[in-house]
Design a protein around this motif. Structure first.
Motif, PDB file in Angstrom:
ATOM      1  N   ILE A  49       4.791   4.394   1.108  1.00 30.06           N
ATOM      2  CA  ILE A  49       4.877   5.650   0.597  1.00 30.06           C
ATOM      3  C   ILE A  49       5.140   5.551  -0.975  1.00 30.06           C
ATOM      4  O   ILE A  49       5.253   6.374  -1.689  1.00 30.06           O
ATOM      5  CB  ILE A  49       5.508   6.715   1.197  1.00 30.06           C
ATOM      6  CG1 ILE A  49       6.994   6.220   1.473  1.00 30.06           C
ATOM      7  CG2 ILE A  49       4.982   7.048   2.543  1.00 30.06           C
ATOM      8  CD1 ILE A  49       8.154   7.352   1.905  1.00 30.06           C
ATOM      9  N   TYR A  85      -1.914  -5.535  -0.915  1.00 32.83           N
ATOM     10  CA  TYR A  85      -1.685  -4.317  -0.549  1.00 32.83           C
ATOM     11  C   TYR A  85      -2.760  -3.921   0.538  1.00 32.83           C
ATOM     12  O   TYR A  85      -2.656  -3.110   1.549  1.00 32.83           O
ATOM     13  CB  TYR A  85      -1.765  -3.222  -1.673  1.00 32.83           C
ATOM     14  CG  TYR A  85      -0.412  -3.043  -2.146  1.00 32.83           C
ATOM     15  CD1 TYR A  85       0.616  -2.181  -1.648  1.00 32.83           C
ATOM     16  CD2 TYR A  85      -0.036  -3.668  -3.314  1.00 32.83           C
ATOM     17  CE1 TYR A  85       1.650  -1.895  -2.110  1.00 32.83           C
ATOM     18  CE2 TYR A  85       1.347  -3.511  -3.590  1.00 32.83           C
ATOM     19  CZ  TYR A  85       2.289  -2.301  -3.184  1.00 32.83           C
ATOM     20  OH  TYR A  85       3.252  -2.381  -3.899  1.00 32.83           O
ATOM     21  N   LEU A 114       7.897   5.103   7.884  1.00 33.83           N
ATOM     22  CA  LEU A 114       7.579   5.009   6.271  1.00 33.83           C
ATOM     23  C   LEU A 114       8.129   3.672   5.498  1.00 33.83           C
ATOM     24  O   LEU A 114       9.263   3.179   6.017  1.00 33.83           O
ATOM     25  CB  LEU A 114       8.017   6.153   5.834  1.00 33.83           C
ATOM     26  CG  LEU A 114       7.581   7.710   6.515  1.00 33.83           C
ATOM     27  CD1 LEU A 114       8.537   8.743   5.655  1.00 33.83           C
ATOM     28  CD2 LEU A 114       6.305   7.609   6.268  1.00 33.83           C
ATOM     29  N   THR A 133      -1.762  -2.547   4.072  1.00 34.84           N
ATOM     30  CA  THR A 133      -2.560  -1.575   4.679  1.00 34.84           C
ATOM     31  C   THR A 133      -3.214  -1.734   5.940  1.00 34.84           C
ATOM     32  O   THR A 133      -3.137  -1.015   7.013  1.00 34.84           O
ATOM     33  CB  THR A 133      -3.700  -1.321   3.736  1.00 34.84           C
ATOM     34  OG1 THR A 133      -3.272  -0.708   2.304  1.00 34.84           O
ATOM     35  CG2 THR A 133      -4.624   0.225   4.117  1.00 34.84           C
ATOM     36  N   CYS A 147      -0.395  -1.540   8.679  1.00 36.19           N
ATOM     37  CA  CYS A 147       0.057  -0.348   8.669  1.00 36.19           C
ATOM     38  C   CYS A 147      -0.780   0.548   9.523  1.00 36.19           C
ATOM     39  O   CYS A 147      -0.269   1.204  10.456  1.00 36.19           O
ATOM     40  CB  CYS A 147       0.342   0.261   7.190  1.00 36.19           C
ATOM     41  SG  CYS A 147       1.990  -0.331   6.614  1.00 36.19           S
ATOM     42  N   ARG A 148      -2.197   0.448   9.282  1.00 34.57           N
ATOM     43  CA  ARG A 148      -3.194   1.281   9.956  1.00 34.57           C
ATOM     44  C   ARG A 148      -2.897   0.795  11.677  1.00 34.57           C
ATOM     45  O   ARG A 148      -3.208   1.573  12.427  1.00 34.57           O
ATOM     46  CB  ARG A 148      -4.508   1.022   9.524  1.00 34.57           C
ATOM     47  CG  ARG A 148      -4.598   1.957   8.251  1.00 34.57           C
ATOM     48  CD  ARG A 148      -5.984   1.318   7.741  1.00 34.57           C
ATOM     49  NE  ARG A 148      -6.369   2.159   6.531  1.00 34.57           N
ATOM     50  CZ  ARG A 148      -7.423   1.952   5.645  1.00 34.57           C
ATOM     51  NH1 ARG A 148      -8.148   0.782   6.038  1.00 34.57           N
ATOM     52  NH2 ARG A 148      -7.672   2.625   4.701  1.00 34.57           N
ATOM     53  N   ALA A 179       2.275   3.023  10.688  1.00 36.20           N
ATOM     54  CA  ALA A 179       3.027   3.130   9.494  1.00 36.20           C
ATOM     55  C   ALA A 179       2.427   3.345   8.238  1.00 36.20           C
ATOM     56  O   ALA A 179       1.164   3.421   8.163  1.00 36.20           O
ATOM     57  CB  ALA A 179       3.966   1.896   9.228  1.00 36.20           C
ATOM     58  N   ARG A 180       2.956   3.811   7.116  1.00 34.96           N
ATOM     59  CA  ARG A 180       2.589   4.155   5.825  1.00 34.96           C
ATOM     60  C   ARG A 180       3.320   3.696   4.786  1.00 34.96           C
ATOM     61  O   ARG A 180       4.856   3.838   4.980  1.00 34.96           O
ATOM     62  CB  ARG A 180       2.366   5.586   5.764  1.00 34.96           C
ATOM     63  CG  ARG A 180       1.181   6.099   6.543  1.00 34.96           C
ATOM     64  CD  ARG A 180       0.977   7.843   6.083  1.00 34.96           C
ATOM     65  NE  ARG A 180       2.147   8.447   6.335  1.00 34.96           N
ATOM     66  CZ  ARG A 180       2.487   9.583   5.841  1.00 34.96           C
ATOM     67  NH1 ARG A 180       1.845  10.323   5.150  1.00 34.96           N
ATOM     68  NH2 ARG A 180       3.459  10.390   6.339  1.00 34.96           N
TER      69      ARG A 180
END
Length: 275
Positions: free
Chosen positions: A73, A58, A38, A62, A65-66, A70-71
């Motif tokens: 949050i 972003y 996270l 993204t 993260c994909r 990960a994300r």
């Protein structure tokens, strides 16, 4: 990551900036044998920053993260005279993490991939004359979109390696930091450093200095007993390499030896925020 220090908004697309801001944090988690989880993102932005630029930032975050699970949050956003991006990322380790303090004399030193491509890419970007061709394009891509070595970190930690860090401030300087933490010295064999082929193509005369002192490679630097190193190298990608040996000596001393056995004179310095 601060505009004018780590990047410039003129030379770095916002999408790539988002990717790289997350990548550098994922690399720290990978260096301990963990997987990313996270992220919280803090942005400092001048008031005139276009909203579309922030969206692109972003998008880049993204994308990476994909790919690595990960994300993002949450986080914060503040007004600032200069653009900056700060990321705090948690990671998960199922066993003991790899650390910098367990290297021992007799350990061999390895890296999980090629070195120097990012520094070469930065030099290409800063070259006022412009360097063209496939190799220059490859170096620019390496600099703008580094790939954290998460799978490689998992391979290391599950096969007996307990001493590692990532290469972010320059191979020679990061190796010195590991040696300081472990209270040891090191012999680094310059001819064994796996430089990216594009780096040697564009900078045939000084590729080694870029590899040793450039930084932002985000491969993993690790040490292990010879038998462990031999087993692990069979499991890593083909561009992984054994590049040196941990020795007794003044803590943090890294002796770089050329192909002929003579000392390699320092041709640069790693990254330091306050120099």
């Amino acid at each position: 990551m601060v505009d004018g220090v780590h990047f410039t908004v003129e030379s770095t697309p916002w999408r790539d900036l988002g990717w790289k801001a997350i990548a550098s944090n994922i690399s720290d988690v990978a260096a301990m044998g963990g997987t990313p989880a996270l992220a919280l993102v803090t942005l400092g932005l001048p008031p005139a920053t276009p909203v579309d630029d922030v969206k692109e930032l972003y998008v880049g975050m993204t994308e990476i993260c994909r790919e690595f699970g990960a994300r993002v949050i949450g986080g914060d956003m503040v007004r600032s005279p200069v653009t900056f991006v700060t990321v705090a990322l948690t990671g998960i380790a199922t066993g003991n993490p790899m650390v910098r303090t367990t290297a021992k004399p007799g350990h061999l030193v390895g890296v999980t991939g090629t070195i120097g491509g990012s520094a070469g890419g930065l030099r290409v970007l800063l070259d006022q004359n412009g360097v063209a061709g496939w190799a220059a394009d490859e170096l620019r891509a390496i600099h703008r979109r580094p790939r954290p070595h998460v799978p490689e970190g998992q391979t290391l930690v599950t096969n007996g390696v307990d001493s590692a860090m990532d290469v972010s401030d320059g191979l020679a300087d990061d190796l010195a930091k590991l040696c300081v933490a472990s209270g040891v010295a090191c012999d680094l064999w310059a001819e064994k450093v796996p430089a990216h082929p594009a780096l040697k193509t564009v900078f045939p005369g000084d590729w080694l200095d870029l590899a040793l002192y450039g930084g932002e490679d985000y491969v993993l630097l690790f040490t292990a007993e010879p038998q462990v190193m031999s087993a692990v190298m069979d499991l890593l990608p083909d561009d992984a390499a054994v590049i040196g040996e941990i020795t007794d000596g003044p803590a943090g001393t890294v002796n770089v030896w050329g192909p002929d056995g003579s000392p390699h004179l320092r041709g640069g310095a790693g990254w330091d925020h306050f120099i």
